[in-house]
Design an enzyme around this catalytic site. Structure first.
Site, PDB file in Angstrom:
ATOM      1  N   LYS A 211      22.156  27.572  21.223  1.00 46.19           N
ATOM      2  CA  LYS A 211      23.320  26.366  21.486  1.00 46.19           C
ATOM      3  C   LYS A 211      22.672  25.435  21.083  1.00 46.19           C
ATOM      4  O   LYS A 211      21.621  25.239  20.751  1.00 46.19           O
ATOM      5  CB  LYS A 211      23.699  26.356  23.297  1.00 46.19           C
ATOM      6  CG  LYS A 211      24.547  27.736  23.372  1.00 46.19           C
ATOM      7  CD  LYS A 211      25.438  27.459  24.642  1.00 46.19           C
ATOM      8  CE  LYS A 211      26.266  28.771  24.422  1.00 46.19           C
ATOM      9  NZ  LYS A 211      26.734  29.099  26.026  1.00 46.19           N
ATOM     10  N   ARG A 246      22.624  36.243  28.461  1.00 48.05           N
ATOM     11  CA  ARG A 246      23.619  36.365  27.200  1.00 48.05           C
ATOM     12  C   ARG A 246      22.850  36.025  25.935  1.00 48.05           C
ATOM     13  O   ARG A 246      22.800  34.905  25.960  1.00 48.05           O
ATOM     14  CB  ARG A 246      24.879  35.998  27.307  1.00 48.05           C
ATOM     15  CG  ARG A 246      25.864  36.222  26.375  1.00 48.05           C
ATOM     16  CD  ARG A 246      27.177  35.377  26.749  1.00 48.05           C
ATOM     17  NE  ARG A 246      28.157  35.647  25.778  1.00 48.05           N
ATOM     18  CZ  ARG A 246      28.334  35.091  24.674  1.00 48.05           C
ATOM     19  NH1 ARG A 246      27.444  34.032  24.321  1.00 48.05           N
ATOM     20  NH2 ARG A 246      29.290  35.164  23.736  1.00 48.05           N
TER      21      ARG A 246
HETATM   22  N1  PMM Z   1      29.040  31.207  25.585  1.00 46.87           N
HETATM   23  C1  PMM Z   1      29.794  31.329  24.447  1.00 46.87           C
HETATM   24  C2  PMM Z   1      30.799  32.272  24.562  1.00 46.87           C
HETATM   25  N2  PMM Z   1      30.772  33.004  25.797  1.00 46.87           N
HETATM   26  N3  PMM Z   1      30.312  33.658  27.856  1.00 46.87           N
HETATM   27  C3  PMM Z   1      29.541  33.474  28.996  1.00 46.87           C
HETATM   28  N4  PMM Z   1      29.456  34.023  30.158  1.00 46.87           N
HETATM   29  N5  PMM Z   1      28.517  32.524  29.133  1.00 46.87           N
HETATM   30  C4  PMM Z   1      28.425  31.504  27.927  1.00 46.87           C
HETATM   31  O1  PMM Z   1      27.273  30.826  27.915  1.00 46.87           O
HETATM   32  C5  PMM Z   1      29.121  31.896  26.758  1.00 46.87           C
HETATM   33  C6  PMM Z   1      30.081  32.838  26.720  1.00 46.87           C
HETATM   34  C7  PMM Z   1      29.469  30.509  23.402  1.00 46.87           C
HETATM   35  O2  PMM Z   1      29.593  31.016  22.138  1.00 46.87           O
HETATM   36  P1  PMM Z   1      28.745  32.260  21.280  1.00 46.87           P
HETATM   37  O3  PMM Z   1      29.602  33.580  21.717  1.00 46.87           O
HETATM   38  O4  PMM Z   1      28.596  32.249  19.861  1.00 46.87           O
HETATM   39  O5  PMM Z   1      27.534  32.433  22.145  1.00 46.87           O
END
Ligand code: PMM
Length: 407
Positions: A211, A246
């Site tokens: 991020k 994640r």
């Molecule tokens: N961040 C993204 C997408 N989905 N889901 C959860 N639970 N937590 C997160 O911090 C999160 C998410 C941001 O985009 P990316 O898929 O490119 O990392």
């Protein structure tokens, strides 16, 4: 015993995700990437078909489903646990039908009014991420009095909404939503105080991977995948406080968790006597001085080495300090968030009035064990006074004091 958090591998089957957009749109490439991440240590693959990147075009649920369903089905067919990253109830339902075990909703049920009821009926796990609206509103909604507390309170509200809709608590996860309507400092504050989130009682997922707030630590123009080292450091530093991380690059975070686990295992293998005099303060320095104190508790018991003490008994006076993080009790005003001092007082007196022993040292250990039986207490100081002790010279009081904690 410290439990190693899970790694959830991110698999974005989108043409425009900020970090890996376009690489895994082809279902075969997506499956290969999913398998690679599992081989590297992921226990869940989180499949997303809509980019949440600021400025990204919203995707119709039908298009989203076309993207994700073949990938979900292919991963499930390989025995892989799959999470579907979606804000749409219809996509969540179709993905669970295709075998997904978890619905990861970055809007925490706010984007699609049908989501909570749909999830309640699906029986899947459900991740409630902290969300204050779509990215175009973030500038207007990124103010926090104190981000860890505000995010926890707002997540608690969504957690209650999910319970009311019929989702059982054991199916719920919470996620602070790093980068979503948060300025850099808010993300760091949330990472610094993940313990606050734990007070909700749900499992905790954190997604710091690649991020922008991590990128801000690197020279401008550094490629996004160079944020993986920083992500891995976050994984290790957060591991004590989370149930899952994640990440896009599973390999580097798995290595970081290996280091974390080696240290955690060494700490667990410390000899038992260590626990009796060393207590680890909460990681959160703000709460280290918090305590409940009871002084002058009176109990009548038959402790002592002399026959007359065993026969006639005498009064013992106890002072107890229980150190525990009192911040949630102070903000939610709930007795359940602290230790009931009335109950504690009765437990202490009843421990002192138990079977006779020779030494007030033994009585003090007994009291310390009772105080530490409250899981929230990380350290206790116990003083046992014996004002009528058989001492042949004039004296005011005699006491022993011990400090005990959990390691
Ligand atoms: N961040 C993204 C997408 N989905 N889901 C959860 N639970 N937590 C997160 O911090 C999160 C998410 C941001 O985009 P990316 O898929 O490119 O990392």
């Amino acid at each position: 015993m410290t439990t190693r958090p899970e790694l959830w591998g991110v698999l974005n089957v989108t043409p425009d995700s900020f970090s890996d957009g376009g690489r895994f749109v082809d279902p075969e490439a997506a499956l290969a990437q999913g398998l690679r991440m599992v081989a590297e240590g992921a226990s869940v693959i989180d499949v997303g078909g809509e980019s949440t990147r600021p400025g990204a075009e919203p995707v119709a649920p039908e298009v989203e489903r076309e993207r994700v369903l073949p990938v979900v089905a292919a991963l499930v067919a390989q025995g892989i646990r799959v999470s579907i990253d979606t804000m749409n109830a219809s996509t969540a339902a179709a993905a669970v039908e295709a075998g997904a075990a978890i619905v990861n909703d970055v809007s925490g049920g706010l984007a699609d009014p049908a989501m909570l009821e749909t999830v309640a009926g699906l029986g899947s796990q459900y991740v409630i991420m902290h969300w204050r609206g779509p990215s175009e509103t973030w500038d207007a909604v990124s103010d926090y009095a104190w981000a860890p507390q505000d995010v926890t309170n707002e997540l608690m509200g969504r957690w209650h909404a999910a319970l009311e809709a019929g989702v059982q608590p054991e199916r719920l996860w919470v996620d602070p939503g790093l980068g979503f309507a948060k300025r850099s400092e808010h993300n760091w504050q949330l990472l610094a105080e993940l313990g606050t989130l734990r007070s909700i009682g749900a499992r905790v997922l954190v997604g710091a991977s690649r991020k922008r707030f991590l990128g801000a630590l690197l020279p401008e123009g550094t490629p996004v995948d160079e944020r993986d080292l920083l992500t891995a450091v976050v994984s290790a530093l957060a591991a004590d406080q989370v149930d899952a991380l994640r990440v896009h690059d599973v390999r580097s975070s798995a290595r970081a968790l290996d280091v974390w686990q080696s240290i955690a295992t060494a700490a667990d293998s410390a000899p038992a006597y260590r626990a009796s005099y060393v207590a680890s303060p909460p990681l959160d320095r703000h709460a280290r001085g918090d305590a409940i104190t009871l002084t002058g508790l009176r109990a009548f018991a038959h402790h002592g080495v002399f026959d007359h003490e065993r026969r006639d008994g005498q009064e013992f006076v106890i002072d107890v300090t229980a150190r525990l993080d009192l911040r949630s009790a102070g903000s939610d005003d709930e007795l359940a968030s602290t230790v009931h001092y009335g109950v504690l007082a009765e437990q202490v007196v009843s421990a002192v009035e138990g079977d006779p022993v020779d030494l007030i040292e033994t009585v003090a250990e007994r009291v310390a064990a009772v105080v530490l039986s409250h899981g929230a207490v990380w350290q206790t100081e116990v003083t046992v006074h014996k004002p009528q002790a058989p001492i042949t010279v004039p004296f005011a009081d005699v006491s022993v004091t011990i400090v005990r904690g959990r390691s």
